[in-house]
Design a protein around this motif. Sequence first.
Motif, mmCIF file in Angstrom:
data_model
loop_
_atom_site.group_PDB
_atom_site.id
_atom_site.type_symbol
_atom_site.label_atom_id
_atom_site.label_comp_id
_atom_site.label_asym_id
_atom_site.label_seq_id
_atom_site.Cartn_x
_atom_site.Cartn_y
_atom_site.Cartn_z
ATOM 1 N N ARG A 22 2.059 38.165 130.987
ATOM 2 C CA ARG A 22 2.296 39.431 131.681
ATOM 3 C C ARG A 22 3.479 40.145 131.070
ATOM 4 O O ARG A 22 4.387 39.510 130.538
ATOM 5 C CB ARG A 22 2.611 39.193 133.157
ATOM 6 N N SER A 23 3.481 41.446 131.226
ATOM 7 C CA SER A 23 4.630 42.251 130.816
ATOM 8 C C SER A 23 5.641 42.297 131.962
ATOM 9 O O SER A 23 5.329 41.932 133.105
ATOM 10 C CB SER A 23 4.187 43.675 130.482
ATOM 11 N N GLN A 26 4.295 44.425 134.754
ATOM 12 C CA GLN A 26 3.292 43.743 135.581
ATOM 13 C C GLN A 26 3.947 42.759 136.541
ATOM 14 O O GLN A 26 3.555 42.663 137.700
ATOM 15 C CB GLN A 26 2.288 43.014 134.693
ATOM 16 N N SER A 39 13.735 41.256 133.997
ATOM 17 C CA SER A 39 14.146 40.940 132.621
ATOM 18 C C SER A 39 15.253 39.896 132.603
ATOM 19 O O SER A 39 15.241 38.979 131.768
ATOM 20 C CB SER A 39 14.611 42.211 131.900
ATOM 21 N N SER A 53 7.975 34.711 124.645
ATOM 22 C CA SER A 53 7.569 36.113 124.641
ATOM 23 C C SER A 53 6.952 36.464 123.300
ATOM 24 O O SER A 53 7.275 35.874 122.272
ATOM 25 C CB SER A 53 8.763 37.026 124.932
ATOM 26 N N ARG A 59 5.869 46.784 123.910
ATOM 27 C CA ARG A 59 6.252 45.911 125.034
ATOM 28 C C ARG A 59 6.176 44.449 124.632
ATOM 29 O O ARG A 59 5.648 44.109 123.571
ATOM 30 C CB ARG A 59 5.385 46.188 126.255
ATOM 31 N N ARG A 60 6.694 43.628 125.487
ATOM 32 C CA ARG A 60 6.662 42.183 125.256
ATOM 33 C C ARG A 60 5.830 41.542 126.358
ATOM 34 O O ARG A 60 5.937 41.930 127.523
ATOM 35 C CB ARG A 60 8.071 41.593 125.262
ATOM 36 N N LEU A 61 5.022 40.577 125.970
ATOM 37 C CA LEU A 61 4.280 39.789 126.951
ATOM 38 C C LEU A 61 4.960 38.437 127.080
ATOM 39 O O LEU A 61 5.305 37.807 126.075
ATOM 40 C CB LEU A 61 2.821 39.607 126.519
ATOM 41 N N TYR A 62 5.126 38.016 128.303
ATOM 42 C CA TYR A 62 5.771 36.734 128.592
ATOM 43 C C TYR A 62 4.718 35.748 129.066
ATOM 44 O O TYR A 62 3.777 36.119 129.772
ATOM 45 C CB TYR A 62 6.860 36.919 129.647
#
Length: 99
Positions: A22-23, A26, A39, A53, A59-62
């Motif tokens: 998820r970002s 999200q 964050s 990540s 954007r970054r997805l974790y």
Amino acid sequence: MLEALGDATRRTIFELLAAGPRSVAQIAGDLPVSRPAVSQHLKVLKDAGLVSSTAMGTRRLYALDPRGLAAIRGYFDQFWNQAMVAFAQAAENPPEEKT
């Protein structure tokens, strides 16, 4: 590592990520905290080795880090194994009954 999960918000984020990457947006959408707070929590989880990540455009997805999950499981497995050994010993050597 377990200290990182001591905070209820971080545990919730960890649980949300169990469903898949998820970002920050999200994750924040499912929590009563701001994106900057999410964050910060993700940074703690990442520093603990529980989250990774990946850059996806801007954007970054974790996601959960499998190595971190393996470490947590290993930690708890040691207690499970000790409990099973103790159970086996108790089953093999029941206390003597007094009459």
